[in-house]
Motif scaffolding. Sequence first.
Motif, PDB file in Angstrom:
ATOM      1  N   SER A  68      90.082  29.864  31.171  1.00 27.54           N
ATOM      2  CA  SER A  68      91.388  31.496  31.075  1.00 27.54           C
ATOM      3  C   SER A  68      90.458  32.542  31.291  1.00 27.54           C
ATOM      4  CB  SER A  68      91.732  31.158  29.527  1.00 27.54           C
ATOM      5  OG  SER A  68      92.123  32.015  29.533  1.00 27.54           O
ATOM      6  N   PRO A  69      90.951  33.695  32.237  1.00 28.63           N
ATOM      7  CA  PRO A  69      92.948  33.652  32.002  1.00 28.63           C
ATOM      8  C   PRO A  69      93.764  32.508  33.750  1.00 28.63           C
ATOM      9  CG  PRO A  69      91.611  35.322  33.335  1.00 28.63           C
ATOM     10  CD  PRO A  69      90.522  35.145  32.861  1.00 28.63           C
ATOM     11  N   THR A  70      92.257  31.639  34.287  1.00 26.00           N
ATOM     12  CA  THR A  70      93.264  31.423  35.760  1.00 26.00           C
ATOM     13  C   THR A  70      94.187  30.435  35.490  1.00 26.00           C
ATOM     14  OG1 THR A  70      91.787  30.282  36.140  1.00 26.00           O
ATOM     15  CG2 THR A  70      91.526  32.987  36.638  1.00 26.00           C
ATOM     16  N   GLY A  71      94.373  29.891  34.282  1.00 27.36           N
ATOM     17  CA  GLY A  71      94.463  28.362  34.349  1.00 27.36           C
ATOM     18  C   GLY A  71      94.023  27.056  35.034  1.00 27.36           C
ATOM     19  N   THR A  72      93.211  27.402  36.018  1.00 27.15           N
ATOM     20  CA  THR A  72      92.456  26.819  36.988  1.00 27.15           C
ATOM     21  C   THR A  72      92.179  25.243  36.552  1.00 27.15           C
ATOM     22  OG1 THR A  72      90.739  28.160  37.921  1.00 27.15           O
ATOM     23  CG2 THR A  72      93.057  27.734  39.440  1.00 27.15           C
ATOM     24  N   LEU A  90      98.656  31.228  40.722  1.00 26.38           N
ATOM     25  CA  LEU A  90      97.210  30.457  40.530  1.00 26.38           C
ATOM     26  C   LEU A  90      97.965  28.763  39.879  1.00 26.38           C
ATOM     27  CD1 LEU A  90      94.438  31.988  40.022  1.00 26.38           C
ATOM     28  CD2 LEU A  90      95.458  31.707  41.989  1.00 26.38           C
ATOM     29  N   PRO A  91      97.471  27.759  40.697  1.00 28.41           N
ATOM     30  CA  PRO A  91      97.858  25.701  40.194  1.00 28.41           C
ATOM     31  C   PRO A  91      97.019  26.270  38.758  1.00 28.41           C
ATOM     32  CG  PRO A  91      96.033  26.457  42.212  1.00 28.41           C
ATOM     33  CD  PRO A  91      95.982  27.590  41.970  1.00 28.41           C
ATOM     34  N   SER A  92      98.279  25.362  37.956  1.00 31.67           N
ATOM     35  CA  SER A  92      97.606  25.664  36.011  1.00 31.67           C
ATOM     36  C   SER A  92      97.498  24.315  36.146  1.00 31.67           C
ATOM     37  CB  SER A  92      98.580  26.551  35.791  1.00 31.67           C
ATOM     38  OG  SER A  92      98.137  25.865  34.048  1.00 31.67           O
ATOM     39  N   GLN A  93      96.553  24.263  34.924  1.00 31.97           N
ATOM     40  CA  GLN A  93      96.203  23.232  34.409  1.00 31.97           C
ATOM     41  C   GLN A  93      96.100  23.170  33.342  1.00 31.97           C
ATOM     42  OE1 GLN A  93      94.744  18.769  35.588  1.00 31.97           O
ATOM     43  NE2 GLN A  93      94.438  19.536  37.393  1.00 31.97           N
ATOM     44  N   ALA A  94      96.800  24.046  32.477  1.00 28.20           N
ATOM     45  CA  ALA A  94      96.504  25.241  31.078  1.00 28.20           C
ATOM     46  C   ALA A  94      97.828  24.328  30.683  1.00 28.20           C
ATOM     47  CB  ALA A  94      95.602  26.356  31.145  1.00 28.20           C
ATOM     48  N   ASN A  95      98.640  25.916  29.099  1.00 26.35           N
ATOM     49  CA  ASN A  95      99.622  25.949  28.905  1.00 26.35           C
ATOM     50  C   ASN A  95     100.054  27.851  28.992  1.00 26.35           C
ATOM     51  OD1 ASN A  95      97.635  27.328  27.322  1.00 26.35           O
ATOM     52  ND2 ASN A  95      99.791  26.808  25.183  1.00 26.35           N
ATOM     53  N   PHE A  96      99.600  28.258  30.405  1.00 30.18           N
ATOM     54  CA  PHE A  96      99.912  29.633  30.587  1.00 30.18           C
ATOM     55  C   PHE A  96      99.391  29.528  32.282  1.00 30.18           C
ATOM     56  CE2 PHE A  96      95.637  29.237  29.840  1.00 30.18           C
ATOM     57  CZ  PHE A  96      94.643  29.328  30.668  1.00 30.18           C
ATOM     58  N   VAL A  97      99.997  30.626  33.039  1.00 28.05           N
ATOM     59  CA  VAL A  97     100.184  30.432  34.317  1.00 28.05           C
ATOM     60  C   VAL A  97      99.118  32.262  34.742  1.00 28.05           C
ATOM     61  CG1 VAL A  97     102.057  28.912  35.411  1.00 28.05           C
ATOM     62  CG2 VAL A  97     102.449  31.377  34.367  1.00 28.05           C
TER      63      VAL A  97
END
Length: 357
Positions: free
Chosen positions: A158-162, A287-294
Amino acid sequence: MMLAFREVVERMEGYVPGEQPQERGFIKLNTNENPYPPPQEVLKALREKVTPECLSLYPPPLSDQLRFKLSEVYGVSPEQIIVGNGSDELLNIIFRAFLGYRSRVAYLYPTYTLYRTLATIQEADYLEIPFQEEDFQQLPSRFLTEEVDLKVVCNPNSPTGTFIPMEEIEKLLQNSSCPVVLDEAYVDFAEESALPLLPKYPHLIIVRTLSKSFSLAGLRIGFLFAHPEVVRGLLKLKDSYNVNILSQIAGVAALEGLNQVKENISKIKRTREWFSQALENLGFQVLPSQANFVFVRNRSYESLEKVYQELKSRKILVRFFPEWKEWLRITVGKDQEMQILLENLKEILDKEQNQSA
C-alpha cells in the motif's frame, strides 16, 4: 502549566488516517474497506453469545478461542499466533520490541506511512529505500543486503497495490539476519502468501488482519504468525486485555464463514479487473494490483489534488497523498459505485480539457 512532551513527539507529525465523513451519502473509496457485509455467522454469533456477564468481565487476554480458530484455519500452532487490536497494534508491538534510540529499520518506498511514524516514536533511524523499477515488484539490491535491526515489507504493497513474488521474498529472508516483517493486510486479494515460508525462516513475522477481506474493519482484529520464541518475546509488550470480547466472538464466527468471505473476494477481484481497464480507457495509468484498491495517475496532470477535491465535492471519496501528488488510490467498491466514479471522473477530465483548450 503546559506539559512537556518528549522532544521527538513535539517534532513529529502523527499518522493521518483516511477521512471518515460524518455526513451521509458519500461513496467511500478512500480507506480500503470491504463494500460487502461480513459472513452472516458474525451477527448471529454476536446476538447469541454476547451476554451481560461477558460484557462485565475482562476478555481472555490471549483471545484463546480466536487463536485456536486461526490455528485450525491456517495450519499454524497456537503458540505461533498473537491476536491484536487490529494489525496496527501488532506492528506497534514489533517496532517497540526491536527498535530503540538510533536503531535502524528499513522498508521500501512508497509504502504504508505508519512505519515511519512507529520508527520515529522509537527514535530509530528509518531507511526508506525506493523501488528500483516503476512496476514496484522487484526488491532493490540494497534492501536485500542493508544491515539493519528490522526490515518491513508490505505485500501486497500500500498504496501501490503491487505484489512482490515469493522468490524475491525468500531471497530477502536468505540475505537478512534481522527480523523480517511481512505486512500481509491485503494478501487475501493476491495469488499467494508467505505463510509456507514460516517453518523455514525463524526470523520471519507475518502480520494479517480481518479488516479487509473479512469485512470487519469496525471491530479491529489483527493477528500475526511467528516462531514461538518470537511470540513469547512480543507478548511481553502486549496490553493485558487488548482485544475486546465482541471482536473475539466475531473473529471466530468470521473464520467459520470462509465461503462467504471467498465469494466477496472474488467479486472484488472481478470489479478490480474491469474497473482498471475502464480507467485505462480514460487515459489513466493503473499499476497492476493484487489488493482491494488500485493506484492510478494521469500523465496529463502533475498533481491530482484538484481531481480529488472535485470528486469530494460530488460526495465521492478517494485517497490523495500529498507525498505522491500525481497519484490517487481508489478502493474497489461495488460495481455501481465504481460506475458512478467513472462517470464523474470522465466529466471532470472533460471539463478540465475544455478549460485548457
